[in-house]
Motif scaffolding. Structure first.
Motif, PDB file in Angstrom:
ATOM      1  N   ASP A  89     -10.621  -9.973  -3.615  1.00 14.40           N
ATOM      2  CA  ASP A  89     -10.745  -9.704  -2.185  1.00 14.40           C
ATOM      3  C   ASP A  89      -9.551  -8.868  -1.736  1.00 14.40           C
ATOM      4  O   ASP A  89      -8.406  -9.343  -1.744  1.00 14.40           O
ATOM      5  N   ILE A  90      -9.813  -7.616  -1.348  1.00  8.93           N
ATOM      6  CA  ILE A  90      -8.749  -6.700  -0.940  1.00  8.93           C
ATOM      7  C   ILE A  90      -9.107  -6.148   0.432  1.00  8.93           C
ATOM      8  O   ILE A  90      -9.982  -5.275   0.562  1.00  8.93           O
ATOM      9  N   LEU A  93      -1.950   0.196  -4.905  1.00  5.27           N
ATOM     10  CA  LEU A  93      -1.585  -1.138  -4.458  1.00  5.27           C
ATOM     11  C   LEU A  93      -0.788  -1.794  -5.570  1.00  5.27           C
ATOM     12  O   LEU A  93      -1.257  -1.872  -6.714  1.00  5.27           O
ATOM     13  N   LYS A  94       0.399  -2.266  -5.247  1.00  6.16           N
ATOM     14  CA  LYS A  94       1.272  -2.856  -6.260  1.00  6.16           C
ATOM     15  C   LYS A  94       2.012  -4.052  -5.663  1.00  6.16           C
ATOM     16  O   LYS A  94       2.364  -4.048  -4.493  1.00  6.16           O
ATOM     17  N   TYR A 107       0.827  -1.203   0.000  1.00  6.62           N
ATOM     18  CA  TYR A 107       0.000   0.000   0.000  1.00  6.62           C
ATOM     19  C   TYR A 107       0.868   1.264   0.000  1.00  6.62           C
ATOM     20  O   TYR A 107       1.877   1.344   0.701  1.00  6.62           O
ATOM     21  N   SER A 108       0.417   2.263  -0.765  1.00  2.74           N
ATOM     22  CA  SER A 108       1.013   3.593  -0.697  1.00  2.74           C
ATOM     23  C   SER A 108      -0.069   4.617  -1.010  1.00  2.74           C
ATOM     24  O   SER A 108      -1.089   4.292  -1.617  1.00  2.74           O
ATOM     25  N   ARG A 150       0.810  -7.039 -10.457  1.00  2.00           N
ATOM     26  CA  ARG A 150      -0.473  -6.346 -10.502  1.00  2.00           C
ATOM     27  C   ARG A 150      -0.354  -4.975  -9.850  1.00  2.00           C
ATOM     28  O   ARG A 150       0.396  -4.789  -8.887  1.00  2.00           O
ATOM     29  N   ALA A 151      -1.124  -4.022 -10.364  1.00  2.00           N
ATOM     30  CA  ALA A 151      -1.172  -2.684  -9.784  1.00  2.00           C
ATOM     31  C   ALA A 151      -2.597  -2.167  -9.840  1.00  2.00           C
ATOM     32  O   ALA A 151      -3.320  -2.410 -10.815  1.00  2.00           O
ATOM     33  N   LEU A 152      -3.003  -1.461  -8.795  1.00  2.00           N
ATOM     34  CA  LEU A 152      -4.337  -0.881  -8.726  1.00  2.00           C
ATOM     35  C   LEU A 152      -4.231   0.539  -8.193  1.00  2.00           C
ATOM     36  O   LEU A 152      -3.528   0.786  -7.205  1.00  2.00           O
ATOM     37  N   THR A 153      -4.927   1.469  -8.834  1.00  2.00           N
ATOM     38  CA  THR A 153      -4.961   2.864  -8.410  1.00  2.00           C
ATOM     39  C   THR A 153      -6.403   3.281  -8.172  1.00  2.00           C
ATOM     40  O   THR A 153      -7.269   3.036  -9.009  1.00  2.00           O
TER      41      THR A 153
END
Length: 252
Positions: A88-89, A241-242, A44-45, A224-227
């Motif tokens: 699921d996060i 999230l990366k 997380y960042s 994987r990466a999510l913004t």
């Protein structure tokens, strides 16, 4: 949590895109089922709250998240293929904040020890057409994403919780290169939308290998990466999230 309404231009453009692709897409010559299940180790960042604090102050750190998917492809013209995926996060951590932090109507003053419970889980339903279907694969379409989670912060006897219950459309694309006669492939898959100062995006880059078996069992590893950049009246979210992931896959 209620997001600002997304632009209708996206819906009109997406509908036009699907209509155009339906007349030119190359469907699978046979019915195919693709499925997989994996674990994503995400770091997380970013920032949370309004005013916001860095997620490192909240104690958020890398966490293992599960995902599952199944895709159905068919030879029927004009009808899109479909891929369903559950992601699921979740994370529950405790940290001491250096600056004041608010969730909803509750303010947590600087120096507070805050426990944050985040659930950004969502379900994707991607409707797509295959524009290329051989050793080069190209899919384009639209993803309907349903968030069903919450953001909760608590300190001593002070607790506030905001539910995240929204459905958002995103543009969907997947490209894959199959190395003939080897079982190996490499690919890229992603979703994206931007509206009213909000940005939602995710992508994964992967390498897969299918063993020579009746069910085409295999493994997949990638990144994987999510913004999630959300400008909302109750809470601002600027999260990234990366991290790497691994999955078991099969096709028949």
């Amino acid at each position: 949590m209620k997001l600002r309404k997304y632009s209708p231009i996206f819906s009109l453009s997406a509908s036009a895109l699907l209509l155009a692709m339906s007349s030119n897409s190359q469907a699978d010559t046979v019915f195919g089922v693709y499925a997989g299940a994996g674990v994503w180790q995400a770091d997380y960042s970013g920032e949370l709250g309004n005013p916001s604090v860095n997620v490192n102050e909240l104690g958020l750190k890398d966490n293992n998240n599960n995902f599952y998917y199944i895709a159905l492809e068919h030879p029927v013209p004009f009808f899109p293929n479909i891929k369903l995926q559950q992601n699921d996060i979740t994370s529950r951590q405790t940290g001491t904040i250096n600056n004041s932090f608010s969730v909803g109507n509750i303010n947590f003053p600087a120096g507070s020890k805050v426990t944050t419970d985040i659930d950004l889980s969502y379900t994707d339903a991607a409707l797509y057409y295959e524009l290329l279907d051989n050793w080069l694969n190209l899919d384009l379409g639209v993803t309907l994403r349903k968030y069903s989670g919450h953001l909760q912060a608590e300190s001593l006897q002070i607790t506030d919780k905001m539910d995240i219950d929204i459905t958002v459309p995103l543009a969907y694309a997947r490209f894959q290169f199959d190395l003939p006669l080897t079982g190996f492939s490499a690919g890229f898959e992603g979703n994206y939308i931007s509206y009213d100062g909000n940005d939602l995006a995710d992508y994964n880059a992967k390498i897969s290998y299918l063993f020579d078996s009746a069910l085409d069992l295999g493994i997949e590893v990638g990144y994987r990466a999510l913004t999630a950049n959300i400008d909302d009246d109750g809470v601002n979210t600027n999260l990234d999230l990366k991290g790497p992931y691994a999955a078991a896959i099969f096709h028949f």
